[in-house]
Design a protein around this motif. Structure first.
Motif, short mmCIF file in Angstrom:
data_model
loop_
_atom_site.label_atom_id
_atom_site.label_comp_id
_atom_site.label_asym_id
_atom_site.label_seq_id
_atom_site.Cartn_x
_atom_site.Cartn_y
_atom_site.Cartn_z
N ASP A 1 49.17 37.53 46.25
CA ASP A 1 47.78 37.31 46.50
C ASP A 1 47.41 36.14 46.40
O ASP A 1 45.99 35.21 47.64
CB ASP A 1 46.35 38.27 46.24
CG ASP A 1 46.86 39.73 46.00
OD1 ASP A 1 46.77 40.39 46.58
OD2 ASP A 1 47.41 40.25 44.99
N LYS B 1 47.70 38.89 37.58
CA LYS B 1 49.32 39.28 37.20
C LYS B 1 50.30 38.46 37.65
O LYS B 1 49.60 38.06 39.37
CB LYS B 1 49.80 40.80 38.28
CG LYS B 1 51.08 41.65 37.68
CD LYS B 1 50.87 41.85 38.92
CE LYS B 1 52.67 42.38 38.11
NZ LYS B 1 52.46 44.08 39.42
N THR C 1 35.52 44.33 46.20
CA THR C 1 36.91 43.67 45.82
C THR C 1 38.08 44.53 45.75
O THR C 1 37.83 45.74 44.76
CB THR C 1 37.59 42.89 45.02
OG1 THR C 1 36.34 43.49 43.55
CG2 THR C 1 35.96 41.62 44.78
N SER C 2 39.81 44.65 45.55
CA SER C 2 40.34 45.43 44.87
C SER C 2 40.32 46.19 44.07
O SER C 2 40.05 44.59 42.52
CB SER C 2 42.43 44.31 45.60
OG SER C 2 42.77 45.81 45.44
N ARG C 3 41.48 46.69 43.29
CA ARG C 3 40.64 47.20 41.67
C ARG C 3 42.15 47.37 41.49
O ARG C 3 42.16 46.90 39.59
CB ARG C 3 40.71 48.85 41.06
CG ARG C 3 39.30 49.60 42.02
CD ARG C 3 38.91 51.11 41.91
NE ARG C 3 37.95 51.85 42.28
CZ ARG C 3 36.90 51.77 41.51
NH1 ARG C 3 36.98 51.05 39.88
NH2 ARG C 3 35.57 52.18 41.93
N ASP C 4 43.42 47.03 41.84
CA ASP C 4 44.21 46.31 42.07
C ASP C 4 43.73 44.65 41.03
O ASP C 4 43.22 43.77 41.89
CB ASP C 4 45.13 46.15 42.68
CG ASP C 4 45.85 47.97 42.78
OD1 ASP C 4 45.98 48.42 41.61
OD2 ASP C 4 45.90 48.24 44.07
N PRO C 5 45.20 44.15 40.06
CA PRO C 5 45.00 43.31 39.68
C PRO C 5 45.88 41.84 41.12
O PRO C 5 45.94 42.19 41.72
CB PRO C 5 45.90 42.50 38.32
CG PRO C 5 46.28 44.01 38.14
CD PRO C 5 45.54 44.83 39.13
N GLY D 1 47.80 39.49 42.08
CA GLY D 1 48.67 38.92 41.59
C GLY D 1 48.82 37.40 42.32
O GLY D 1 48.48 36.70 43.10
#
Length: 235
Positions: free
Chosen positions: A57, A36, A5-9, A11
């Motif tokens: 997302d 987020k 999975t991505s490290r970014d929150p 969305g």
């Protein structure tokens, strides 16, 4: 190996006309560091305007909105942003609404009155490839599939005559149809989550769909699913 999975929150866009419920959803999202809150709206029009230029997302939407139906938002989101995961949060357990949402592109469907719902967990599960549904909705969908499970008679349309899935694609779609997440499918078939996602994208293209729910529905309609057979016999 399965944690790709991505490290970014993640969305999240929220569409809910009830102020109290909207605030509760937003607070649940903002309280989790893995999520987020992108924006929150109380009607169809601003949500459609947002989707014209931005890609969430995850979309969480109610159905009964002051200026229309959340199904219109689902259609628009699935068409413009096929990678977005869509979850319905509503009071409606009407079979027609449930099936219409799934056909439009929703992969999750939870009822507001189904007890305490862990919103953050449901969103993260959805993004990981799950399909969070209230038990009553899951039973309804399974009953509908069983009722419609008749010997496949392909209709005379170019799509049903020419569409075919590889054995691996059919195996993956069968497992997704049984409620397995991308991570669980990857583990069962001894492949990476990225490989599963690549196969899913190929399946979307072949079936001309934009979500897991649509893919399962369309494959079932065309007689392409082989539910009940062990994965090893299909791959």
């Amino acid at each position: 190996m399965l944690q790709e999975t991505s490290r970014d929150p993640v969305g999240v866009l929220v569409v809910e006309d009830d102020a109290v419920t909207r605030k509760a959803l937003c607070l649940a999202i903002e309280s989790d560091p893995g999520l987020k809150l992108l924006d929150a709206f109380d009607s169809v029009k601003p949500a459609l305007d947002f989707l014209e230029s931005s890609s969430p997302d995850v979309l969480m939407t109610d159905l009964g909105l002051p200026d229309g139906s959340g199904i219109d938002i689902i259609h628009a989101c699935a068409r413009r942003h096929p990678a977005t995961d869509i979850m319905v949060v509503t009071m409606s357990s009407d079979e027609a609404n449930v099936l219409a949402c799934i056909e439009a592109g929703a992969s999750g469907y939870v009822l507001k009155d189904a007890g305490k719902l862990d919103i953050a967990r449901a969103v993260l599960d959805l993004r990981a490839g799950g399909a969070p549904m209230s038990p009553a909705i899951a039973r309804m969908v399974l009953a509908k599939v069983r009722d419609n499970k008749k010997p496949a008679v392909p209709q005379s349309s170019p799509a049903s005559d020419t569409t075919s899935l590889t054995r691996r694609e059919a195996a993956i779609l069968d497992l997704i149809a049984q409620g397995e997440s991308y991570g669980e499918v990857a583990k069962m078939l001894s492949v990476s989550v990225g490989t599963v996602q690549t196969h899913i994208k190929n399946i979307y293209g072949k079936l001309s769909v934009h979500s897991r729910g649509e893919a399962v529905y369309e494959a079932h309609r065309r007689g392409l699913l082989q539910l009940g057979r062990p994965p090893g016999k299909r791959s």
